[in-house]
Design a protein around this motif. Structure first.
Motif, mmCIF file in Angstrom:
data_model
loop_
_atom_site.group_PDB
_atom_site.id
_atom_site.type_symbol
_atom_site.label_atom_id
_atom_site.label_comp_id
_atom_site.label_asym_id
_atom_site.label_seq_id
_atom_site.Cartn_x
_atom_site.Cartn_y
_atom_site.Cartn_z
ATOM 1 N N CYS A 19 6.274 13.299 9.798
ATOM 2 C CA CYS A 19 6.069 13.349 8.352
ATOM 3 C C CYS A 19 6.815 12.216 7.658
ATOM 4 N N ALA A 20 8.087 12.085 7.959
ATOM 5 C CA ALA A 20 8.910 11.056 7.327
ATOM 6 C C ALA A 20 8.393 9.660 7.648
ATOM 7 N N GLN A 21 7.899 9.474 8.850
ATOM 8 C CA GLN A 21 7.370 8.162 9.233
ATOM 9 C C GLN A 21 6.182 7.776 8.359
ATOM 10 N N ALA A 22 5.288 8.718 8.114
ATOM 11 C CA ALA A 22 4.118 8.428 7.277
ATOM 12 C C ALA A 22 4.536 8.030 5.870
ATOM 13 N N PHE A 23 5.457 8.787 5.279
ATOM 14 C CA PHE A 23 5.918 8.485 3.921
ATOM 15 C C PHE A 23 6.688 7.171 3.886
ATOM 16 N N THR A 24 7.497 6.904 4.911
ATOM 17 C CA THR A 24 8.274 5.667 4.978
ATOM 18 C C THR A 24 7.360 4.448 5.067
ATOM 19 N N VAL A 25 6.359 4.522 5.920
ATOM 20 C CA VAL A 25 5.422 3.406 6.069
ATOM 21 C C VAL A 25 4.654 3.181 4.766
ATOM 22 N N ALA A 26 4.195 4.254 4.143
ATOM 23 C CA ALA A 26 3.450 4.118 2.884
ATOM 24 C C ALA A 26 4.323 3.490 1.798
ATOM 25 N N ALA A 27 5.544 3.966 1.644
ATOM 26 C CA ALA A 27 6.437 3.428 0.605
ATOM 27 C C ALA A 27 6.836 1.989 0.908
ATOM 28 N N THR A 28 7.060 1.673 2.165
ATOM 29 C CA THR A 28 7.412 0.310 2.546
ATOM 30 C C THR A 28 6.255 -0.644 2.256
ATOM 31 N N ALA A 29 5.045 -0.195 2.536
ATOM 32 C CA ALA A 29 3.875 -1.027 2.251
ATOM 33 C C ALA A 29 3.729 -1.263 0.745
ATOM 34 N N ALA A 31 6.180 -1.283 -1.426
ATOM 35 C CA ALA A 31 7.262 -2.201 -1.777
ATOM 36 C C ALA A 31 6.951 -3.635 -1.339
ATOM 37 N N SER A 32 6.106 -3.766 -0.327
ATOM 38 C CA SER A 32 5.705 -5.090 0.165
ATOM 39 C C SER A 32 4.548 -5.682 -0.624
ATOM 40 N N GLY A 33 4.032 -4.911 -1.576
ATOM 41 C CA GLY A 33 2.953 -5.408 -2.412
ATOM 42 C C GLY A 33 1.558 -5.029 -1.961
ATOM 43 N N ALA A 34 1.461 -4.223 -0.925
ATOM 44 C CA ALA A 34 0.143 -3.803 -0.449
ATOM 45 C C ALA A 34 -0.429 -2.700 -1.330
ATOM 46 N N GLU A 35 -1.738 -2.634 -1.385
ATOM 47 C CA GLU A 35 -2.406 -1.497 -2.024
ATOM 48 C C GLU A 35 -2.335 -0.352 -1.021
ATOM 49 N N VAL A 36 -1.849 0.814 -1.455
ATOM 50 C CA VAL A 36 -1.612 1.929 -0.538
ATOM 51 C C VAL A 36 -2.265 3.198 -1.054
ATOM 52 N N SER A 37 -2.878 3.910 -0.131
ATOM 53 C CA SER A 37 -3.429 5.234 -0.396
ATOM 54 C C SER A 37 -2.818 6.184 0.629
ATOM 55 N N LEU A 38 -2.018 7.136 0.152
ATOM 56 C CA LEU A 38 -1.368 8.121 1.023
ATOM 57 C C LEU A 38 -2.129 9.432 0.924
ATOM 58 N N TRP A 39 -2.606 9.926 2.047
ATOM 59 C CA TRP A 39 -3.335 11.185 2.123
ATOM 60 C C TRP A 39 -2.434 12.258 2.704
ATOM 61 N N LEU A 40 -2.346 13.386 2.009
ATOM 62 C CA LEU A 40 -1.552 14.523 2.463
ATOM 63 C C LEU A 40 -2.509 15.576 2.998
ATOM 64 N N VAL A 71 5.353 5.724 -3.883
ATOM 65 C CA VAL A 71 3.907 5.656 -3.683
ATOM 66 C C VAL A 71 3.170 6.091 -4.950
ATOM 67 N N LEU A 72 3.649 7.136 -5.601
ATOM 68 C CA LEU A 72 3.003 7.588 -6.837
ATOM 69 C C LEU A 72 3.078 6.540 -7.941
ATOM 70 N N THR A 73 4.143 5.759 -7.959
ATOM 71 C CA THR A 73 4.332 4.752 -8.994
ATOM 72 C C THR A 73 3.360 3.587 -8.857
ATOM 73 N N SER A 74 3.119 3.147 -7.629
ATOM 74 C CA SER A 74 2.321 1.931 -7.446
ATOM 75 C C SER A 74 1.145 2.092 -6.490
ATOM 76 N N GLY A 75 0.983 3.265 -5.941
ATOM 77 C CA GLY A 75 -0.122 3.500 -5.009
ATOM 78 C C GLY A 75 -0.932 4.704 -5.450
ATOM 79 N N ARG A 76 -1.586 5.318 -4.491
ATOM 80 C CA ARG A 76 -2.423 6.480 -4.763
ATOM 81 C C ARG A 76 -2.058 7.576 -3.764
ATOM 82 N N VAL A 77 -1.977 8.825 -4.238
ATOM 83 C CA VAL A 77 -1.680 9.967 -3.380
ATOM 84 C C VAL A 77 -2.806 10.985 -3.545
#
Length: 120
Positions: A19-29, A31-40, A71-77
């Motif tokens: 679980c933590a790995q998924a959230f860490t990768v999404a948040a890191t991406a 922060a790196s400027g990538a467009e991110v969509s995190l699915w729960l 992720v909520l600030t700059s991506g999509r959940v």
């Protein structure tokens, strides 16, 4: 064209490291400027509810609530429609900015040009 990262979290407190790995990768991406969509999905669906991410603890891991906030600030959940229904989670229950959507939307995002999907 910038690449999009679609991350699917299939585990919650039942498998904290995954679980933590998924959230860490999404948040890191994010922060790196990538467009991110995190699915729960599965047990990770619970983290769409207010206060649930704050309850999660894993030694040597960034706080899940902070990662989710990034992720909520700059991506999509998104919470999986079926997973939400099985847990009696409605759109009225989730955190602001979280949407509920189904497999067709996940497939569309994952197959979009320049997208990379990861499942944890």
């Amino acid at each position: 064209m910038a690449r999009t990262l679609v991350v699917k979290a299939t585990a919650g407190s039942d498998s904290p490291e995954r679980c933590a790995q998924a959230f860490t990768v999404a948040a890191t991406a994010v922060a790196s400027g990538a467009e991110v969509s995190l699915w729960l999905t599965g047990e990770a669906s619970w983290f769409a509810l207010p206060g649930r991410a704050q309850e999660f603890e894993l030694p040597h891991s960034a706080p899940l609530a902070e990662l989710l906030h990034v992720v909520l600030t700059s991506g999509r959940v998104t919470v999986c429609t079926q997973c939400a229904a099985r847990r009696e989670i409605s759109e009225d229950d989730v955190l602001p900015g979280v949407r509920v959507a189904g497999a067709a939307v996940f497939v569309e995002e994952s197959l979009a040009e320049g997208a990379q999907a990861l499942v944890y």
